[in-house]
Design a protein around this motif. Sequence first.
Motif, short mmCIF file in Angstrom:
data_model
loop_
_atom_site.label_atom_id
_atom_site.label_comp_id
_atom_site.label_asym_id
_atom_site.label_seq_id
_atom_site.Cartn_x
_atom_site.Cartn_y
_atom_site.Cartn_z
N UNK A 406 0.86 -1.20 0.02
CA UNK A 406 -0.05 0.13 -0.11
C UNK A 406 0.86 1.41 -0.08
N UNK A 407 2.16 1.18 0.27
CA UNK A 407 2.82 2.32 0.35
C UNK A 407 3.80 2.72 -0.96
N UNK A 408 3.87 1.41 -1.89
CA UNK A 408 4.62 1.64 -3.16
C UNK A 408 4.31 2.77 -4.01
N UNK A 409 3.09 2.99 -4.09
CA UNK A 409 2.68 3.86 -5.10
C UNK A 409 3.05 5.25 -4.53
N UNK A 410 2.68 5.52 -3.20
CA UNK A 410 3.11 6.97 -2.68
C UNK A 410 4.77 7.42 -2.82
N UNK A 411 5.67 6.14 -2.51
CA UNK A 411 6.99 6.53 -2.60
C UNK A 411 7.67 6.37 -3.94
N UNK A 412 7.04 5.49 -4.86
CA UNK A 412 7.76 5.20 -6.17
C UNK A 412 6.94 5.73 -7.56
N UNK A 413 5.40 6.04 -7.15
CA UNK A 413 4.85 6.80 -8.30
C UNK A 413 4.10 7.78 -7.68
N UNK A 414 5.08 8.90 -7.36
CA UNK A 414 4.34 10.00 -6.76
C UNK A 414 3.44 10.89 -7.61
N UNK A 415 3.95 10.94 -8.95
CA UNK A 415 3.08 11.76 -9.66
C UNK A 415 1.71 11.75 -9.98
N UNK A 416 1.16 10.10 -9.79
CA UNK A 416 -0.08 9.72 -10.08
C UNK A 416 -0.92 9.89 -9.00
N UNK A 542 -3.59 -1.17 -2.21
CA UNK A 542 -2.88 -2.27 -2.21
C UNK A 542 -3.01 -2.75 -3.91
N UNK A 543 -3.66 -2.22 -4.69
CA UNK A 543 -3.77 -2.66 -6.23
C UNK A 543 -2.50 -1.98 -6.76
N UNK A 544 -1.79 -2.79 -7.40
CA UNK A 544 -0.78 -2.16 -8.07
C UNK A 544 -0.22 -3.06 -9.06
N UNK A 545 -0.06 -2.49 -10.17
CA UNK A 545 0.15 -3.15 -11.38
C UNK A 545 0.86 -2.46 -12.46
N UNK A 546 0.96 -3.18 -13.58
CA UNK A 546 1.62 -2.30 -14.73
C UNK A 546 0.94 -1.19 -15.12
N UNK A 547 -0.35 -1.19 -15.01
CA UNK A 547 -1.10 -0.12 -15.43
C UNK A 547 -0.58 1.20 -14.92
#
Length: 1567
Positions: A406-416, A542-547
């Motif tokens: 759940x923290x991956x997107x905030x840390x590594x995909x901050x632009x979205x 928690x949803x994290x994928x190629x999209x």
Amino acid sequence: MYEEINRKKKHLTETETLLSRLHLQDKYEQKLTPAAFLKISPPVKQHHDTSEKDLAHTFLQRLMMLDYRARYIPVKQDSPEGSHSEPQKIDDDDFDDFLSTSVDSDQPKHPHVHPMDIQMAVYHCSDSFLKQNMITKLSQCQYALPLLVPDPVSMDIECPLWTFRQIKKSWKKTQTRDDSNTVTMKSMPIYRAETPMVSFFRLGSLSLSKSQLMNTLINERHSTFFHRNCPGSTKSRHLMDGVAEIAWYCPAGKPNDAFTDCITFCNLHGDALMIEKQREILMENSSVNVVLLPTLERSDKSANAVISALFKSPKPLICLIVDNDCGVVGKQGKYKMGLKDKSQSDVCKELKGIIEKILSGPHTSFQLETMAEVSGIRVDEDDTVCQEGKSAAMKIVNVLKGMDVSGIKDKYLPCQGQLWHDWCKINKEQYHLKGKLEKEKCKKQQEMRKIREDQCSASCSELMKLFIESLSSLSPKEKQYFLKWIQILLDALSTDDLSSILQKYDEKWSEVLDLKKKHDKSDWLTSKQTELEEISEKLQSATFGLEHIFREIGQIYEAHKSLQEQTEMEETDWSKYPELAAELMISGHPMELMDGDAGHVPLTWISSLLDEVIKKLGDQRVFVLSVLGIQSSGKSTMLNAMFGLQFAVSAGRCTKGAFMQLVKVSEEMKKDFKFDYVLVVDTEGLRALELAGNTTLHHDNELATFVVGLGNMTLINIFGEMEDVLQIVVQAFMRMKKVKLSPSCVFVHQNVSDIGAAEKNMDGKRRLQEKLDQMAKLAAKEEGCDVECFNDVISFDVQKDVKYFAQLWEGSPPMAPPNPSYSESVQDLKNIILSKASQSAGMTLSQFKSNIKDLWDALLNENTFLCFKNTHEIAVYRKLEVQYGNWTWTLRSNMLTIEDQLHTRIENGTLDKIELSYLLKEMSKTYEEIKKEMTMFFDDDRDKEMLVQWRGRFENRIKEFHDEQVRGVKRKLDEVIQQKKPCKNMDDKKTEFENKLLQKSKELAHQLKNKTKDEKELNKQFNSVWSVWVNEFTKDIKPIEDINLEKELLTILQDLGIECALIHDSKTSGRYKNIPSTGDYYHYVTSKKNQNIVIQAAVNYLRLSLPHEEQQQIRSFIDDVEQQSLCNIKSKPVATRGYSQTFLQEVAKNVKEKVKEFESKRKYALKKEFTVDLLLYVFDKARSWISESHNRFKKNNDAHIYLENKKKEYYNIFRSFCKGNSSAVVLGELICEKLKVSIVEAACNKTAIDLAGEMRCSFPAFNGNRLNLEKHVLKSLAEKEDFDGFINYIRRPRSQTESFIKEEVEKYIFTKYKVKAQNILKKNVEDINKHVSQALFDATEKVKTQRGNTDMWLKEFSSLLKDVLTFDTISSQNFSDINKFDFLKEEIEKGLTSIIKELNSLSLDKMKEFKLKPDQILIDRLCDCCWVTCPFCGAVCTNTIRDHSPDKHSVLFHRPSGIKGSHFRNTDEMRIDFCTTNVASDRSFYPRHDSDKSIPFKQYWTAGPDYANWSITPDEYKLTYWKWFVCRFKDQLEKHYKYKFKGEGEIPEEWKSYSKEAAIRSLNEMC
């Protein structure tokens, strides 16, 4: 060894034969790829026999459609010889043959191909990606999958671990504790599942089927493992021996489950005694080994050796003895059981009991991934290219190791994340502005820019660096593996978290549903819904994928693109991102179109992505298929089955947002379609659980409207209850109708039981039609439309456009295979879609791109969908406007040439009547050519489907234009003829004068012949008699007097009762000249007599601050009076009958009456000064026309002037006679003198037409449509920074445009292209010279041939020139002695040479003296368009066509309404807001200054016809030009209008930063 070699040779030969029979011989080396099946191909045959050559292709196609009957394809057999022969007599020998068992003549030479050989042949001929797709589909069909596969050529054993990577399995494990059962749901990629494995082996030949026995254990209703009793089975099986297949039993958590937990079953095909390597691998990895053998006797040594080894192994062993009937015997994990005389079900029951007993104790587990560690076999993932892809993917996954998902997107995909969501929120807020709109808008845009800057700063995360680096550097094949690995590894990363969250979500959702069913509206329901929202947010995190990675790429690109600057990301170039994504989209990868989390379309990214696709593919035509349906309704499954797509399918999670995927139309199908691709747009489910709550309905409406608008066809997928979905969908179609978009639709009812009940389906269709009609009425109320039924909204046939689908599963999941009827339904639906698609031309990719923007812009404006602007349609219409301009120009030019010729004939006196039929005939050739051009344009243009809506209208307009031109020219020429009639007496007198002058000149010359040759003396003698002659000729004719307009005007004004002082004051100050452009008319206003005190007070207030609307009324009144007065004056016959004072008296009287009429409708009066200034202004405008017309009349009708003009001509004749020249010489000189004048006029008129044509084609300002002209007018004003010019343009746009055209023509002819213009003039002079020379030759030859005289020669010569030159009649009686016409011809040619030489240096200024002028020709053409102005800001409608009804008025860029003097009510604050900002805001306006009721800007069209006739869309971008103008001329505007840019009208600081250069550059956005 020798036997082994022979066996391998034989095997190889059989393999080649098999592949050849299946037409796969070339595919073993050049593998089949997914691309071969990801395309629109001919329909799959469902119930017809298939020839061997098509078996492989049909198998794969049907498998991709989830048809498990792909294994059982009937094969078309050749008819046995003689089967269709005539009946023959039967004898005893035939009977003997019949009884014989050796005869086999009717059997085919080869038995048909074994179904599993087809499967394995296709498998061996597929690349790893197609294998993976194939195995995934086999798994969905609940078939066993190859685990160990011998290579058909080398016989090496391979484990295709790669093919399992996409397979997910779900099951429910049941555990019994304390007499209660606990059911736990599990869902995971199958390669990660740790389960017990039960392996089955056969030792020797058996009378029963091992595979069939296994099927009864796993699924009694479905043949998971193919066996000997399956349809199509044959004894000759070639590729299956040695193959170990694997399958899983997944319990449903129900009491009737065969096993309580997931179990792996493995089946080694063939005799295990002969397949040592595979046997050993399986025995080693199994939890339980099951061996089937004929007997346990020790006679078979090899079998005994295997059994002995298994017996000694610690692994549990079950021996099933076929020829023995003993019961179950077992100890220490070793069991045996006889099968003889036992039913299959009994065996199955006992076997299940043994397996359960063994697995209830300690046992080893099996995990697919461990197969990579087995020695002696090859693993497909060991290929270098696969490893490269995996290695690159692992680098990314390693970065994420140990992190909470759940923290991956905030840390590594901050632009979205929050940044993008905030940007979207602010962007939407721009459509609900209040207060100081433009200032607020600037503030919002600065905030959005700041977010973009923050995105840029955050855009260099390690994960994104690695991803972009891999995407850019890997080879195409490695890139494919890389992307697949990323998907696989990221799915694995979030699987565990998702499973537990989904289970909680399911439980909570059930609770909410129960409460809703009970109509519970308590706080308890609210509390549960809140908890559901919280779980939903966790699910989202928690949803994290190629999209999500591609979404981040899009945001990085958008951020950099908006700022146009680089960040620290030196290794990568953000501008290349769209190209990378385009390559993937072309290869069939789905791309996100709408971000479902943010509820927003990243327009910049999508536009650039599609631009790159267009660059690579060309602007291909696509048929856009949009798909709508509620969550978990099986949409994605259906699409994947129908087109072989790759939309994500999972049990608890649907596509979030909208995704698009390209599907190529195969070559064999292209002939049936007008497009190259189908572009599928799949959406997240309507009424999505993730969005349950207040935002649901709005989100659903937005999504439905968006995808319905994008699609050529919308597929509506209904699953169970349909009411909510229908309301949303019908409303979306209603909106499409309002903006003239007309997609088709097909409804799909899924999960219908008893699919064959026709009556039930008919009833269902009737109910659907009723529901649709009901929803249409509801939606019509909401959208404000008059609609009675769904068919009023969209063309819909309930019989043809509704499809019923069977349930997807044949039984209860998770072990149920797909329903074969489902596959048939998919195929039928595909045929319906393609049938409808074949009637559509689809749209180009660029059109699709612009549709995305237009629809999204309209949706951002929410309830104002009437503000929808179809950019592509506008562009196509602009193109049509340009063509229309070219067609009308061609017609106009041709008509001008015809008019010029006929005018010359009238002047020559050879034409006194214009026949309409003659004009039509002369125009017919050009008109027919234009009609052909139009037909070609409408039939062949790439946008012909869009152009067709205007075709009829424009064909009528061209006809009307043609007829109008013909009638107009007839009117003009009739006028010329009428004007010639009053001059007939004068013309007769002129002829008489000329004859007398010629006679007298000749006589005088004879008298003085040889007496003097001195020029002065001759001049003296001629002058002495000239005045006598003139007096003699004009003794009874009074000269026409000049007019003194100044005196006339003064007298007329005094007669109207106007004081001289007022007139003098206005004239000396020059005030009257500025009356139309005055910024404020308050000084002209006074109170009416006898008004009460309240009204007087109101008027006094008005005088201090005259409302903008009243100012506009006065301006419009002045314009109208000027227009009417000039039309009145120009209708008077001044040029034919001379000036009369009554003409101006009538105009003055009318003006005064108009002022009184205007005053009567106002609460105030206008001072006398207003009437004086208006009259002087009108007279001033009329002065030049009256003077020119009267002078023309005087020149044509005053005998004194005429004779004075002829003096030089007759002196030359006199002098020539005096010199002793012959009549031929004198006549030649006379003709040349007349020709010179005519040639100059004709050449100048022709040059005017040619120069206008040249500028129309090559001059940038004139060679486009109305919008293009507008752009150049504005550019010119900015370059000169001419405030007065700006005010004239704002107040009187046509007047300023005409001035611009005149100025540009002047510059073109006399400065920039002077040489070019002179060359055109020279060429025309030369052409006329050639015509005259030819006429000389022809006239002379005719007279010589017919022995004619001078009179005949003159008549013939004049006739030949009648269309080209005006040529005054010359009396032949004075030249009757001429008989040498060759000599006359030579004399004229000598004179002509001299004339032409002189005319080669003719000044271009000469054109100004004649009737045709290039600037006026261009004005007539370019200004014959719409001049209606926007009721808010005064911007001019830019439609090229004057009356463009039913199309509304529109302008590409509006402007701040303050520049035309608009101010806020009851204040002196000028308006600074753009109309386009207003219509997106929540503000209101008063249609008139005295209106009591305000109208919301978002419903501006309800304010009356002036507003309703305009289309004003809430555009995000405003033309920088007008922002610069307001800042540059702020002081002048305030002084001009007497208002201030303050308070609500304060100029935003950001506007002050724009330069003139930037303002001019911004004009390029107009075209």
